[in-house]
Design a protein around this motif. Sequence first.
Motif, PDB file in Angstrom:
ATOM      1  N   ARG A 131     133.302  11.621 -40.509  1.00 18.72           N
ATOM      2  CA  ARG A 131     131.807  11.803 -39.969  1.00 18.72           C
ATOM      3  C   ARG A 131     131.892  12.707 -38.577  1.00 18.72           C
ATOM      4  O   ARG A 131     131.278  13.545 -38.571  1.00 18.72           O
ATOM      5  CB  ARG A 131     131.093  10.673 -39.991  1.00 18.72           C
ATOM      6  CG  ARG A 131     130.831  10.059 -41.210  1.00 18.72           C
ATOM      7  CD  ARG A 131     129.907   8.742 -41.069  1.00 18.72           C
ATOM      8  NE  ARG A 131     130.431   7.965 -40.236  1.00 18.72           N
ATOM      9  CZ  ARG A 131     131.011   6.579 -40.645  1.00 18.72           C
ATOM     10  NH1 ARG A 131     131.316   6.571 -41.890  1.00 18.72           N
ATOM     11  NH2 ARG A 131     131.456   5.683 -39.743  1.00 18.72           N
ATOM     12  N   GLN A 132     132.554  12.302 -37.889  1.00 14.67           N
ATOM     13  CA  GLN A 132     132.714  12.697 -36.308  1.00 14.67           C
ATOM     14  C   GLN A 132     133.047  14.240 -36.601  1.00 14.67           C
ATOM     15  O   GLN A 132     132.670  15.136 -35.903  1.00 14.67           O
ATOM     16  CB  GLN A 132     133.565  12.065 -35.521  1.00 14.67           C
ATOM     17  CG  GLN A 132     133.955  12.463 -33.938  1.00 14.67           C
ATOM     18  CD  GLN A 132     134.588  11.533 -33.539  1.00 14.67           C
ATOM     19  OE1 GLN A 132     135.571  10.762 -33.609  1.00 14.67           O
ATOM     20  NE2 GLN A 132     134.541  11.614 -31.989  1.00 14.67           N
ATOM     21  N   LEU A 133     134.204  14.525 -37.210  1.00 19.04           N
ATOM     22  CA  LEU A 133     134.568  16.275 -37.546  1.00 19.04           C
ATOM     23  C   LEU A 133     133.645  16.800 -38.119  1.00 19.04           C
ATOM     24  O   LEU A 133     133.129  17.999 -37.668  1.00 19.04           O
ATOM     25  CB  LEU A 133     135.833  15.979 -38.394  1.00 19.04           C
ATOM     26  CG  LEU A 133     136.586  17.244 -38.488  1.00 19.04           C
ATOM     27  CD1 LEU A 133     137.094  17.749 -37.257  1.00 19.04           C
ATOM     28  CD2 LEU A 133     137.785  17.130 -39.449  1.00 19.04           C
ATOM     29  N   GLU A 134     132.828  16.263 -39.254  1.00 17.66           N
ATOM     30  CA  GLU A 134     131.965  17.193 -39.786  1.00 17.66           C
ATOM     31  C   GLU A 134     130.598  17.248 -38.550  1.00 17.66           C
ATOM     32  O   GLU A 134     130.083  18.456 -38.622  1.00 17.66           O
ATOM     33  CB  GLU A 134     131.229  16.242 -40.962  1.00 17.66           C
ATOM     34  CG  GLU A 134     132.140  16.265 -42.091  1.00 17.66           C
ATOM     35  CD  GLU A 134     131.721  15.059 -43.268  1.00 17.66           C
ATOM     36  OE1 GLU A 134     130.595  14.657 -43.031  1.00 17.66           O
ATOM     37  OE2 GLU A 134     132.406  15.065 -44.071  1.00 17.66           O
ATOM     38  N   SER A 135     130.421  16.155 -37.811  1.00 16.92           N
ATOM     39  CA  SER A 135     129.419  16.440 -36.701  1.00 16.92           C
ATOM     40  C   SER A 135     129.727  17.546 -36.016  1.00 16.92           C
ATOM     41  O   SER A 135     128.888  18.337 -35.368  1.00 16.92           O
ATOM     42  CB  SER A 135     129.001  15.147 -36.094  1.00 16.92           C
ATOM     43  OG  SER A 135     127.963  15.373 -34.961  1.00 16.92           O
ATOM     44  N   LEU A 136     131.009  17.602 -35.431  1.00 11.61           N
ATOM     45  CA  LEU A 136     131.643  18.332 -34.533  1.00 11.61           C
ATOM     46  C   LEU A 136     131.467  19.962 -34.947  1.00 11.61           C
ATOM     47  O   LEU A 136     131.288  20.905 -34.262  1.00 11.61           O
ATOM     48  CB  LEU A 136     132.824  17.999 -33.797  1.00 11.61           C
ATOM     49  CG  LEU A 136     133.015  16.690 -32.984  1.00 11.61           C
ATOM     50  CD1 LEU A 136     134.350  16.363 -32.676  1.00 11.61           C
ATOM     51  CD2 LEU A 136     132.224  17.150 -31.693  1.00 11.61           C
ATOM     52  N   SER A 137     132.011  19.876 -36.359  1.00 12.11           N
ATOM     53  CA  SER A 137     131.893  21.369 -37.157  1.00 12.11           C
ATOM     54  C   SER A 137     130.665  21.959 -37.101  1.00 12.11           C
ATOM     55  O   SER A 137     130.388  22.861 -37.070  1.00 12.11           O
ATOM     56  CB  SER A 137     132.784  21.102 -38.226  1.00 12.11           C
ATOM     57  OG  SER A 137     133.991  20.756 -38.277  1.00 12.11           O
TER      58      SER A 137
END
Length: 122
Positions: free
Chosen positions: A108-114
Amino acid sequence: MAIPERLTDQELDELDELAQAATPGPWYVQGLDDANAMNLVAVSTVPDLGPTKRWPGFDHREIVAATLVQQPRYVDVADERWDENAFFIAAARNTVPLLVAEVRRLRRQLESLSAKADQELQ
């Protein structure tokens, strides 16, 4: 050592379902050694209380798995890693739900940062 492929969301769901369906944790390693259970290494729902807890004083319903039962010889893995296997089984029960949750959190964190990076590029 080759890098394993990424776990799919379905595989994470399956791991989570397996953990939820299993006997609740935490699990512990117990050693039982008496005339009735010579060198028994077990995974249990209660901590090992040492030599004071022996048959018939221990509750068989606390035992989840055994990695060594020498007498009678029912469980005895060829590589003699009874303790190591018991500790791994207990650790897996106690850790798999945490690892699944952590992978999901990081995704989720990676998706948000992306998504944020994509917006900044536009």
